[in-house]
Design a protein around this motif. Structure first.
Motif, short mmCIF file in Angstrom:
data_model
loop_
_atom_site.label_atom_id
_atom_site.label_comp_id
_atom_site.label_asym_id
_atom_site.label_seq_id
_atom_site.Cartn_x
_atom_site.Cartn_y
_atom_site.Cartn_z
N SER A 1 40.94 38.87 38.97
CA SER A 1 41.76 39.81 39.65
C SER A 1 43.01 39.91 39.05
O SER A 1 43.77 38.84 38.32
CB SER A 1 41.89 39.58 41.27
OG SER A 1 42.56 37.90 40.99
N THR B 1 43.50 47.39 46.52
CA THR B 1 45.03 47.04 46.46
C THR B 1 45.65 48.30 46.49
O THR B 1 47.03 48.30 46.90
CB THR B 1 45.13 46.16 45.24
OG1 THR B 1 46.61 45.79 45.32
CG2 THR B 1 44.97 46.88 44.01
N LYS C 1 46.54 41.82 44.85
CA LYS C 1 45.32 41.38 43.85
C LYS C 1 44.66 42.43 43.74
O LYS C 1 44.21 43.16 44.93
CB LYS C 1 44.58 40.11 44.13
CG LYS C 1 45.27 38.79 44.19
CD LYS C 1 44.42 37.95 44.76
CE LYS C 1 44.99 36.38 44.52
NZ LYS C 1 44.11 35.26 45.25
N GLN D 1 41.00 43.30 43.20
CA GLN D 1 39.48 42.75 43.24
C GLN D 1 38.57 43.13 42.36
O GLN D 1 37.57 43.01 42.25
CB GLN D 1 39.03 42.35 44.75
CG GLN D 1 40.13 41.66 45.54
CD GLN D 1 40.36 40.13 45.21
OE1 GLN D 1 39.74 39.71 44.14
NE2 GLN D 1 41.29 39.46 45.98
N GLU E 1 36.26 50.19 48.62
CA GLU E 1 36.45 48.93 48.97
C GLU E 1 37.50 49.10 50.28
O GLU E 1 38.68 49.64 49.92
CB GLU E 1 36.90 48.01 47.89
CG GLU E 1 36.02 47.63 46.97
CD GLU E 1 35.90 48.82 45.88
OE1 GLU E 1 36.83 49.51 45.74
OE2 GLU E 1 34.92 48.68 45.01
#
Length: 381
Positions: A349, A43, A342, A344, A39
């Motif tokens: 979350s 985070t 957060k 995800q 991703e």
């Protein structure tokens, strides 16, 4: 197996909350960290650590990543075990890649438990929906129907069946839309507990205390440490943990969750060979966190002594409790923890975890009642 040396690089495949915990633990030991995530907005990037972005099934990209590391571990349960075997030719990967099946395929998971001769719930494989009544005859009511592959449970929720009419629930058909299902005995009002063991390359291991967990709709709400269990149940959980760690022949943290029936019987519910949120209490009320212990095992450092120095309740920080948690964190000296952007990759979350410590069982019970009242007043969800 990598030998410890300050400045060597550990690679972590997967991001999110657990990757943050592992990264901070590795940095405290003087190790460099390289992350591999899918991703773009993971985070873990907030830590300012070098990150390689790529698909978890991209072997060439993963090989390039592994070639820059002296040892590799993972937080993502979506990896192909065969890929990890291939990566072990590029760098040190001391964990048993087959243990990823514990988090991917119900039947391979059950086979691993059966080979270790540990207690599990009765179950049946159900290939087609029309076979379900026969499977129920074998298992009996109540029972729970689940998609066999863990990833499919995110699309088709598991269903508890209590009577014949429940077979016609629309959710049953949705489960079979994703292929073979597994039917298990359902244990009403069961406790969920866990124990963690950490094992090194020489077979030495350490145990963490037994913890008790509260889930709502598969979402972890809080963890109480130590769990409210009898001495015999604690000894039984420790014995099963020893059996599994011996059978699994792996390195690092093994998290084992159990169901405890109203009669006090323990059955293995789930296990994983990576740190998970159920062990986050260890960051605040044990001598060494499960993240630290996992890293030490991977780099062939002596395993640390594990001692619980406070009774505690731990809870993940989510959008449903962030306001309540930060208010308490700012005013109560018994609240400890850490926060981050957060994550995800978790549902819901996650934004960190907090631990509330208590000196006595009476104080722990009072804290528990306060949390229950906050849930009932809808201050947290």
């Amino acid at each position: 197996m990598m030998s410890f040396e300050v400045g060597k690089t550990i690679g972590i495949i997967g991001g999110g909350h657990e990757a943050i915990g592992l990264t901070l633990a590795a940095k405290q030991l003087g190790l460099k960290v390289l992350l591999y995530v899918e991703e773009q907005d993971d985070t873990v990037r907030s830590l300012g650590i070098p990150v390689i972005e790529g698909a978890y099934d991209d072997l060439s990209h993963l090989r390039e990543f592994a070639g820059k590391c002296q040892v590799v571990t993972y937080t993502s349960k979506r990896l192909d075990p065969d890929l990890l075997i291939k990566l072990s030719h590029e760098t040190s990967f001391p964990q048993n890649p087959d243990l990823l099946y514990l988090e991917q395929d119900s039947f391979l998971e059950k086979a691993l438990y059966e080979a270790a001769d540990v207690p599990i719930l009765p179950y049946e494989s159900v290939v087609r929906q029309e076979e379900l009544p026969t499977a129920i005859d074998h298992i009996g009511f109540p029972c729970i129907l689940k998609a066999a592959r863990f990833i499919d449970r995110e699309k088709a929720a598991s269903i508890v069946l209590r009577e014949n009419e429940d077979v016609d629930d629309p959710g049953v058909a949705r489960i079979f839309d994703h292929g073979t299902a597994i039917l298990e005995t359902w244990v009403p009002d069961a406790k969920i507990i866990s124990i963690m063991t950490c094992q090194n390359n020489n077979g030495a291991s350490v145990l963490y205390p037994v913890a008790q967990h509260q889930y709502v709709d598969r979402e972890l709400k809080y963890t109480i440490t130590p769990g409210r269990l009898s001495t015999d149940q604690i000894i039984s959980a420790q014995r099963i943990a020893d059996q599994l760690s011996t059978r699994f022949q792996t390195v690092g943290i093994i998290v084992i969750q159990f169901l405890v029936s109203n009669y006090g019987n323990l059955t293995v519910l789930h296990a994983s060979n990576r740190p998970t949120m159920v062990g986050d209490y260890s960051q605040d009320v044990t001598t060494n966190s499960h993240y630290t212990c996992h890293i030490r095992a991977l780099v062939d450092l002596p395993l640390p002594r594990i001692e619980l120095f406070s009774l505690a309740i731990n809870m993940p920080v989510t959008e449903g409790n962030i306001t309540y948690v930060t208010e308490k964190f700012a005013t109560e000296d018994t609240w400890r923890g850490s926060f981050h952007d957060k994550d995800q990759t978790q549902v819901p979350s996650v934004m960190g975890s907090v631990t509330i410590s208590a000196a006595t069982k009476k104080e722990l019970q009072h804290l528990f009642e306060q949390l229950q009242a906050a849930y009932e007043a809808e201050k947290i969800s």
